[in-house]
Design a protein around this motif. Structure first.
Motif, PDB file in Angstrom:
ATOM      1  N   ASN A 371       0.823  -1.211   0.000  1.00 48.15           N
ATOM      2  CA  ASN A 371       0.000   0.000   0.000  1.00 48.15           C
ATOM      3  C   ASN A 371       0.853   1.255   0.000  1.00 48.15           C
ATOM      4  O   ASN A 371       0.541   2.246  -0.653  1.00 48.15           O
ATOM      5  N   GLU A 372       1.934   1.177   0.761  1.00 52.68           N
ATOM      6  CA  GLU A 372       2.830   2.317   0.839  1.00 52.68           C
ATOM      7  C   GLU A 372       3.407   2.624  -0.547  1.00 52.68           C
ATOM      8  O   GLU A 372       3.381   3.757  -1.014  1.00 52.68           O
ATOM      9  N   LEU A 373       3.884   1.572  -1.199  1.00 52.88           N
ATOM     10  CA  LEU A 373       4.481   1.762  -2.523  1.00 52.88           C
ATOM     11  C   LEU A 373       3.440   2.270  -3.503  1.00 52.88           C
ATOM     12  O   LEU A 373       3.728   3.073  -4.387  1.00 52.88           O
ATOM     13  N   LYS A 374       2.237   1.809  -3.316  1.00 53.73           N
ATOM     14  CA  LYS A 374       1.158   2.256  -4.190  1.00 53.73           C
ATOM     15  C   LYS A 374       0.974   3.766  -4.050  1.00 53.73           C
ATOM     16  O   LYS A 374       0.807   4.480  -5.032  1.00 53.73           O
ATOM     17  N   SER A 393       7.439  -4.497  -8.317  1.00 50.34           N
ATOM     18  CA  SER A 393       7.666  -5.807  -8.932  1.00 50.34           C
ATOM     19  C   SER A 393       8.657  -6.609  -8.105  1.00 50.34           C
ATOM     20  O   SER A 393       8.518  -7.828  -7.956  1.00 50.34           O
ATOM     21  N   GLN A 394       9.635  -5.909  -7.528  1.00 47.74           N
ATOM     22  CA  GLN A 394      10.601  -6.624  -6.686  1.00 47.74           C
ATOM     23  C   GLN A 394       9.915  -7.234  -5.482  1.00 47.74           C
ATOM     24  O   GLN A 394      10.176  -8.380  -5.109  1.00 47.74           O
ATOM     25  N   LEU A 395       9.028  -6.460  -4.895  1.00 48.68           N
ATOM     26  CA  LEU A 395       8.307  -6.942  -3.719  1.00 48.68           C
ATOM     27  C   LEU A 395       7.461  -8.159  -4.070  1.00 48.68           C
ATOM     28  O   LEU A 395       7.473  -9.170  -3.360  1.00 48.68           O
ATOM     29  N   LYS A 407      -2.173  -8.641  -7.378  1.00 52.83           N
ATOM     30  CA  LYS A 407      -2.477  -7.329  -6.805  1.00 52.83           C
ATOM     31  C   LYS A 407      -1.546  -6.272  -7.385  1.00 52.83           C
ATOM     32  O   LYS A 407      -1.972  -5.183  -7.755  1.00 52.83           O
ATOM     33  N   VAL A 408      -0.265  -6.628  -7.411  1.00 48.28           N
ATOM     34  CA  VAL A 408       0.717  -5.682  -7.926  1.00 48.28           C
ATOM     35  C   VAL A 408       0.403  -5.347  -9.375  1.00 48.28           C
ATOM     36  O   VAL A 408       0.441  -4.184  -9.790  1.00 48.28           O
ATOM     37  N   LEU A 409       0.057  -6.389 -10.100  1.00 50.36           N
ATOM     38  CA  LEU A 409      -0.257  -6.175 -11.504  1.00 50.36           C
ATOM     39  C   LEU A 409      -1.436  -5.212 -11.649  1.00 50.36           C
ATOM     40  O   LEU A 409      -1.415  -4.307 -12.483  1.00 50.36           O
ATOM     41  N   ASP A 410      -2.430  -5.411 -10.780  1.00 54.20           N
ATOM     42  CA  ASP A 410      -3.580  -4.508 -10.817  1.00 54.20           C
ATOM     43  C   ASP A 410      -3.158  -3.064 -10.604  1.00 54.20           C
ATOM     44  O   ASP A 410      -3.605  -2.157 -11.298  1.00 54.20           O
ATOM     45  N   ILE A 411      -2.282  -2.892  -9.619  1.00 52.51           N
ATOM     46  CA  ILE A 411      -1.819  -1.525  -9.334  1.00 52.51           C
ATOM     47  C   ILE A 411      -1.129  -0.935 -10.552  1.00 52.51           C
ATOM     48  O   ILE A 411      -1.382   0.206 -10.949  1.00 52.51           O
ATOM     49  N   LEU A 412      -0.275  -1.753 -11.164  1.00 54.01           N
ATOM     50  CA  LEU A 412       0.469  -1.258 -12.322  1.00 54.01           C
ATOM     51  C   LEU A 412      -0.478  -0.897 -13.458  1.00 54.01           C
ATOM     52  O   LEU A 412      -0.323   0.141 -14.108  1.00 54.01           O
ATOM     53  N   LEU A 413      -1.449  -1.771 -13.658  1.00 48.21           N
ATOM     54  CA  LEU A 413      -2.368  -1.525 -14.769  1.00 48.21           C
ATOM     55  C   LEU A 413      -3.194  -0.269 -14.508  1.00 48.21           C
ATOM     56  O   LEU A 413      -3.407   0.556 -15.398  1.00 48.21           O
ATOM     57  N   GLU A 414      -3.568  -0.132 -13.252  1.00 50.17           N
ATOM     58  CA  GLU A 414      -4.348   1.051 -12.886  1.00 50.17           C
ATOM     59  C   GLU A 414      -3.519   2.307 -13.133  1.00 50.17           C
ATOM     60  O   GLU A 414      -3.997   3.308 -13.668  1.00 50.17           O
ATOM     61  N   LEU A 415      -2.267   2.207 -12.739  1.00 47.68           N
ATOM     62  CA  LEU A 415      -1.360   3.339 -12.923  1.00 47.68           C
ATOM     63  C   LEU A 415      -1.233   3.690 -14.403  1.00 47.68           C
ATOM     64  O   LEU A 415      -1.240   4.858 -14.791  1.00 47.68           O
TER      65      LEU A 415
END
Lengths: 709, 657
Positions: A371-374, A393-395, A407-415
């Motif tokens: 969440n922080e990275l987001k 991605s490292q995380l 989840k990470v992928l979702d964040i990236l796509l949203e970004l």
């Protein structure tokens, strides 16, 4: 404000003052009269004004003799001023320095220890042989002085002299005095001595055996540690970190003795202590819940609440320490969360630490960090955001659960949907994620679905790495992309401008997909890759593919070549190889801890160029030589033929010097002095000779280099 | 080890260049750095260029630059950079200013050179304690103000200049002073400016203020305003007449125990300049931080427990991102002789593990004694930080000032938008805040909605007053004193802005066209014009970088200014969002391509609601000094220990809304 009575006194003193004042214009004549004025007050004013002129860059060197007359005074402040002046101009007026030498020597016998100190301190800083020649007695005397304050200054002077003139220093034999100063009863003297020895060792490791000295004096250092200033403590701690304990008992003893310093307010003391402890911990092999570890972690946190510049150094060092003890700070992730007013360089370092810090088995922590990275990806600075994307991605790969990656992928796509400035970073991150979970069809569909919407990816993406990853994805999941041919064609058209990574990827992908693509593309790319590229690897690769394709049954072979599944990646954090890590730990807090490149202590023994002393830079030397020649010309007329010959010789030397100077080589320091004609000639002659050898040696080295190529 | 030290100004012009290790041609080193900086914008604190590693520490507007030869690869960068940092404080202490600038440095070159000489020798750091060094360096500080009349003139002109800048750059309208003319507004500003400067000025300022007050009174027409002025002036006089610490410091005397050998040298004439060699003993003693022979007529010891609360809450997601206490114990010591002090803290007695692990002590504390639940030390003279600590709080622990609700309510039908927020307190009921300011960001609001500033916004609050800062887009809710409680003391505030009503606007235009009457006169400042002036789009890069930082620096100043407008010369701040009108212009421009992503990014940018507060007589961690013993074995004097507590916000006291 001084108290009232003093103020009144001063007022009276000023109003009845007879001594003429010096105007602030600071003209040389006025200053000169001021400097020799019978009133001490005026003289002092004049000195101050002179130095003010000096600091603004005006040349007041012509006042040298007059200023020097004022050196004999009991007023320490005035003395300091004159010393400052002498130090500044001694190099340009070495002839005049001889006038000051006597005062220096007498001052070094002054009953006031402060003056003794100042004299020897200043003397050893002057890069003029005349002064250094007279240094012997004062230096020896002050090294044996009764007052520890003087001794602590004198031991540093030894290092200064060593830097200026190694030979002189060896001849004087003061190094043995220095070594024996390690036995001094005063801890501050001991600390300065060891600092001085370390300096000398760094300049030339052959003259003393520092390591042996450290080994034999450890108990002394440990005793002195608690009784000196913070800076001296740092010196001692640094030295202790070079000591290798004999066994685990001794190591434990050292750790116990220094641990208290982890709570020192000065971060440098803390870091130096951390270093000592970590080096000794290897021997004691502590458990993870050892109290020392706890103390280490809180010490590390304490150096984080400092100004940003210091935080930066702390973070770099923490990263190295973390590599050795990864679980040390796992509970303290919050400390490293980015503050919105951190400068960029601190933010970037913090992210680096965060992904390394997080405990991959702790889902809660990973989610918090996620969440922080987001949040970070919403920030302003582009470097920071791209670092955050990389960290995401490292995380994900560190935590390695597929749902988490999702989840990470979702964040990236949203970004990506929100902003279009970070396509490069997202593309790299996404393909890393896909490589980590090659089996997840859902993720592939999602990611490729978005990447598919990009028109002309070869223009959208800027970085070589990003393009390469994109092309790889095209090759890996060709079914997920619409109008595959166009996309690839785009890259082919730009082939010439691309960097090697992309070129390789384009080539490999086309060969891989050649059954799906029209034959012309394959033909073009193979031709481009064999003819147009300058990178040998790509050319060879293209050749190989071409040959494979042209032999009968080649298609199968190529399929085999291309369709081997790439190994799933499970870590994209860079780590140090153990060898390097060991060295880095030993070099904590030094420059290598910032660059992460350990200095090869044994391989590269850098010997400094024969130093300074008679202290002329080449251009100065040139000027002086010219002056001398002009002066000499008149004299030489009377001398006759012999001398003219010498003169000729001299001019050739001068030419040599000129050549060297224009050539822009590193300035070798050469000797010169200005008074005696005869010796001057000789010296210059020698100079010429020496410099000739220098030029040849440099040219041979360039020759060598050329040969190498 | 450091080879050279430079002090550069913001244009990278070297002000001070000091060659510590007799490096030939050392000025070329700084050129190297300047060349590097001219091509590289990143401000990494450590850079390597050719044969040199540089440490740069940026303080105020200056850069402290240290150069280390590449062959000195074993030298300790950490201590070097801390030295530079400490040297900065040393300069500040010696020059007696809060901020250093180019001119002060240039005026005091000699002093600084000596300071470098005393504090570092051949790159080996010797001492950085300002209290000790002041005995060695006797060069007088050269400060700009000398003559009273001169300084008045100077102040006048500088104030005028400030005012000009003020009027052109920085507008803020408070609810009750919205109708005052600009002039009055400036007068007010002058006074508050004075208040903030009052520390730097000598007693002369008293006279000055008298004069000024008279002059002002003549000019003032507004009754209410005069009252305000008087109150300000009075408070200022009070602060001046109060005994301040620095004076006490000056009044103290050293008992000079002279060495026999030095006796014969003492020259009555220049006793001010004569440096007694006795001082040298201090540095080589085990107790290097305190000189012997200090004497005070009245022996006092002040101990301040100062705690800063760090609290970051993501209000939207109800997520607490940080909840910490940064504590410091600051002491001021005016004790004679070599006193031994013992302090017991309740946390130490309870053996609070977390507290113990986070403590960091001044070098004077004998670290072995901590195990005995007591802090034992021989204090340095004057002010010092005895210890620092950091305490984590439980996520559930409420902050001292808590935002309970924050809401942006658009009433699109009425063409209005409301911001509602309420706060509450969590600390002892007996205590109350002395300062409490909330800064409510408006950037997003202005970005998302078309706000019509022609109709002046309305503010309402149960306590304190609300001010509107146009240039930096925030509302300042000044509360001042608010009682403590446990969440039952709730205060609320509402601000109402008008939205741009296109229909009405067009109708009005239409009416104006046909009607014969002149357009109605408007009273009060024309906010929308000011806003547009202030928010002309600037270079994009600058905004991105400085946006956040200036926000904070402004913020700090707010509290100092005693309720006047934030006075930073923020030519660069604000200006983030163009008004609806000006963006439409920009879009036609060529730069429109850049503008759009920026706007987009802005709308995603988190909005920080910051809180500034100060609660005297209260330590939020519950830290208590159980006892404080002062013992001086030889002199056996009576002494007066004073203990105080205070809790304030850290700069990280933020609600993300």
């Amino acid at each position: 404000m001084p108290p009232l009575d003093k103020k009144i006194k001063k007022f009276l003193k000023d109003s009845v003052r007879i001594a003429p004042k010096i105007s602030s214009k600071g003209e040389l004549t006025e200053l000169r009269t001021g400097l020799v004025s019978p009133y001490p007050q005026t003289r002092k004013d004049a000195i101050k004004k002179t130095i003010q002129q000096m600091t603004v860059g005006k040349d007041v060197s012509s006042l040298f003799p007059d200023v020097l007359k004022n050196i004999a005074t009991n007023d320490v402040e005035q003395k300091k001023l004159v010393y400052l002046y002498v130090m500044n101009y001694a190099e340009t007026h070495p002839e005049l320095c001889i006038l000051a030498v006597n005062t220096f020597v007498t001052d070094s016998e002054d009953p006031n220890p402060l003056i003794r100190c100042m004299a020897v301190r200043t003397m050893s800083m002057i890069r003029v042989d005349k002064i250094l020649d007279y240094l012997e007695t004062p230096l020896r005397r002050t090294l044996q002085d009764d007052n520890p304050y003087v001794r602590k200054t004198a031991v540093i002077c030894v290092a200064k002299v060593f830097q200026l003139d190694k030979q002189l220093c060896l001849n004087l034999g003061v190094l043995t005095d220095l070594v024996s100063a390690l036995e001094d009863p005063n801890p501050v003297v001991v600390a300065n001595t060891i600092a001085s020895l370390t300096e000398i060792y760094a300049m030339d490791s052959t003259v003393i055996n520092l390591n042996d000295l450290i080994q034999s004096h450890v108990s002394k250092f440990l005793l002195a540690l608690n009784e000196c200033t913070e800076w001296a403590r740092i010196t001692i701690l640094t030295v202790l970190s070079k000591y290798s304990a004999k066994d685990s008992i001794e190591a434990q003893d050292i750790i116990d003795r220094v641990t208290a310093h982890l709570q020192h307010v000065n971060p440098a003391v803390v870091l130096a202590t951390v270093k000592v402890i970590i080096i000794n911990l290897d021997l004691t092999k502590p458990q993870i819940n050892d109290p020392v570890m706890k103390k280490l972690s809180s010490a590390m946190i304490s150096i984080m609440s400092t100004p940003p510049e210091i935080q930066f150094i702390a973070l770099k060092n923490i990263r190295i320490i973390l590599e050795k003890y990864p679980e040390l700070l796992t509970k303290e992730t919050r400390i490293f969360f980015v503050k919105f007013n951190d400068p960029l360089y601190v933010k970037l370092e913090k992210i680096e630490i965060l992904v390394r810090l997080v405990d991959a088995s702790n889902i809660k922590q990973c989610t918090i960090l996620l969440n922080e990275l987001k949040e970070y990806t919403r920030e302003f600075e582009p470097e920071f955001v791209s670092k955050a994307i990389q960290a995401l991605s490292q995380l994900a790969i560190k935590y390695s659960k597929e749902s988490f990656c999702n989840k990470v992928l979702d964040i990236l796509l949203e970004l990506l949907e929100r902003q279009d400035t970070f396509k490069d970073d997202c593309c790299i991150a996404i393909s890393n994620l896909l490589r980590h979970c090659p089996t997840s069809t859902q993720m592939v569909t999602q990611a490729c679905g978005l990447l598919n919407t990009w028109v002309e990816p070869e223009l959208i993406l800027n970085r070589d790495e990003a393009k390469c990853n994109y092309v790889w994805l095209l090759g890996q999941y060709p079914d997920k992309f619409s109008s595959l041919e166009e996309r690839i064609l785009g890259f082919v058209e730009n082939f010439r401008q691309e960097d090697p990574l992309t070129q390789t990827a384009v080539l490999a992908t086309i060969v891989r997909l050649h059954t799906r693509l029209p034959g012309t593309i394959l033909q073009t790319i193979l031709e481009l890759a064999t003819k147009e590229t300058i990178v040998i690897d790509i050319r060879d690769m293209a050749m190989m593919y071409w040959r494979c394709l042209s032999i009968p049954g080649g298609d199968e072979l190529v399929q085999q070549l291309c369709n081997t599944a790439p190994p799933a990646i499970d870590n994209i954090l860079d780590t140090f190889p153990p060898e390097i890590l060991k060295k880095l730990i030993q070099e904590l807090a030094t420059i290598s801890s910032i660059t992460f490149r350990p200095q090869a202590t044994n391989a590269k023994k850098y010997v400094r160029p024969e130093t300074v002393v008679k202290g002329k830079k080449l251009d100065e030397l040139k000027n002086i030589a010219k002056n001398e020649i002009v002066k000499n010309d008149e004299v030489l007329l009377d001398f006759g033929d012999d001398a003219t010959e010498e003169n000729n010789k001299n001019t050739t030397t001068l030419d040599d010097l000129d050549d060297l100077f224009n050539f822009g080589t590193v300035l070798p320091k050469e000797s010169n002095s200005g008074t005696n004609l005869e010796s001057d000639f000789n010296k210059l002659g020698i100079n010429g000779g020496r410099q000739d050898t220098n030029t040849t040696s440099t040219s041979t080295t360039t020759q060598d280099l050329m040969d190498l190529f | 080890m450091l080879s050279c030290i430079f002090i550069l100004d913001e244009n990278l012009e070297p002000l001070i260049s000091k060659n510590i290790r007799a490096i030939p041609n050392f000025k070329s080193i700084v050129e190297l750095f300047r060349k590097h900086r001219s091509t590289n914008t990143t401000e990494l604190p450590i850079v390597s260029i050719n044969d040199w590693n540089f440490i740069q520490i940026k303080r105020d507007s200056l850069i402290f630059l240290g150069a280390i030869n590449i062959n000195d690869y074993m030298s300790d960068l950490m201590s070097m950079s801390i030295y530079l940092d400490k040297f900065y404080y040393l300069l500040k202490m010696h020059l007696k200013t809060d901020t250093l600038n180019r001119n002060i440095i240039l005026d005091n070159i000699l002093l600084i050179m000596e300071l470098i000489d005393e504090s570092i020798d051949f790159g080996i750091i010797q001492m950085t304690d300002p209290n000790i060094i002041k005995d060695y360096v006797r060069v007088k500080v050269n400060l700009p103000d000398e003559d009273i009349s001169l300084s008045i003139n100077k102040n006048q002109s500088s104030l005028d200049r400030d005012n000009e800048r003020q009027t052109s750059n920085n507008y803020s309208i408070s609810t009750d002073s919205a109708h005052y003319s600009n002039d009055l507004f400036n007068e007010h500003y002058k006074y508050s400016k004075y208040l903030s400067n009052e520390d730097d000025e000598s007693e002369d300022s008293e006279k000055e203020t008298e004069e000024r007050k008279k002059k002002k009174k003549e000019n003032l027409q507004h009754k209410k305003y005069i009252k305000k002025q008087q109150k300000l002036a009075k408070s200022m006089l009070q602060t001046i007449t109060n005994p301040d610490v620095s004076k006490i410091l000056e009044l103290r005397k050293h008992v000079n125990i002279l060495n026999k050998e030095d006796m014969k040298l003492v020259d009555a004439e220049n006793d001010e300049n004569y440096i007694n060699s006795y001082i040298a003993k201090t540095t080589i003693m085990p107790i290097s931080w305190r000189t012997k022979g200090i004497y005070y007529a009245k022996n006092e010891f002040f101990l301040d427990v100062l705690e800063k609360q760090e609290y970051i809450m993501d209000f939207k997601n109800d997520l607490i991102r940080k909840n910490l206490i940064q504590g410091k114990i600051i002491c001021r010591c005016f004790l004679s002789g070599m006193p031994k002090l013992k302090i017991a803290l309740n946390k130490l007695l309870q053996k609070d593990q977390q507290f113990l692990s986070q403590l960091r002590f001044h070098q004077c504390v004998s670290l072995e004694t901590i195990q005995n639940k007591e802090i034992e030390f021989i204090p340095p003279d004057g002010e010092f930080i005895l210890c620092e600590y950091e305490l984590k709080r439980h996520v559930k622990d409420p902050p001292n000032i808590k935002l309970i609700s924050f809401e942006i309510k658009p009433k699109l039908k009425k063409f209005k938008i409301q911001i509602n927020l309420s706060i509450t307190t969590f600390f002892k009921v007996q205590n109350s805040t002395s300062i409490l300011n909330l800064k409510i960001p408006l950037e997003k609001l202005f970005n998302d909605y078309k706000i019509d500033l022609k109709k002046s916004p309305r503010f309402k609050s149960n306590i304190g007053q609300v001010k509107f800062n146009l240039s930096d887009d925030f509302l300042l809710w000044e509360i001042g004193s608010m009682k403590g409680g446990h969440g039952e003391n709730i205060k609320a505030m509402t601000a109402e802005f008008f939205l741009f009503n296109e229909e009405e606007y067009l109708q009005l235009q239409e009416e104006l066209k046909t009607s014969m009457n002149p357009p109605p006169l408007r009273v009060g400042p024309k906010l929308e014009e000011l806003y547009e002036q202030l928010h002309e789009p600037k270079t994009l890069k600058e905004e991105g970088e400085q946006d956040i930082n200036t926000g904070i620096s402004n913020h700090k100043l707010d509290t100092n200014d005693n309720g006047s407008i934030p006075s930073t010369g923020t030519t660069n701040a604000g200006a983030n969002i163009a008004t609806p009108a000006s963006t439409s212009v920009v879009k036609n421009d060529t730069s429109s391509n850049k503008e759009i992503p920026l706007k987009k990014a802005l709308s995603n940018k988190p909005q920080y609601l910051t809180v500034d507060f100060e609660i005297p007589y209260y330590a939020c961690s519950g830290l208590k000094v159980e006892y404080l013993k002062i013992e001086e074995e030889q002199l056996l004097y009576q002494s007066f220990p004073w203990v105080r507590y205070k809790t304030t916000n850290d700069k990280d006291y933020v609600f993300v809304v």
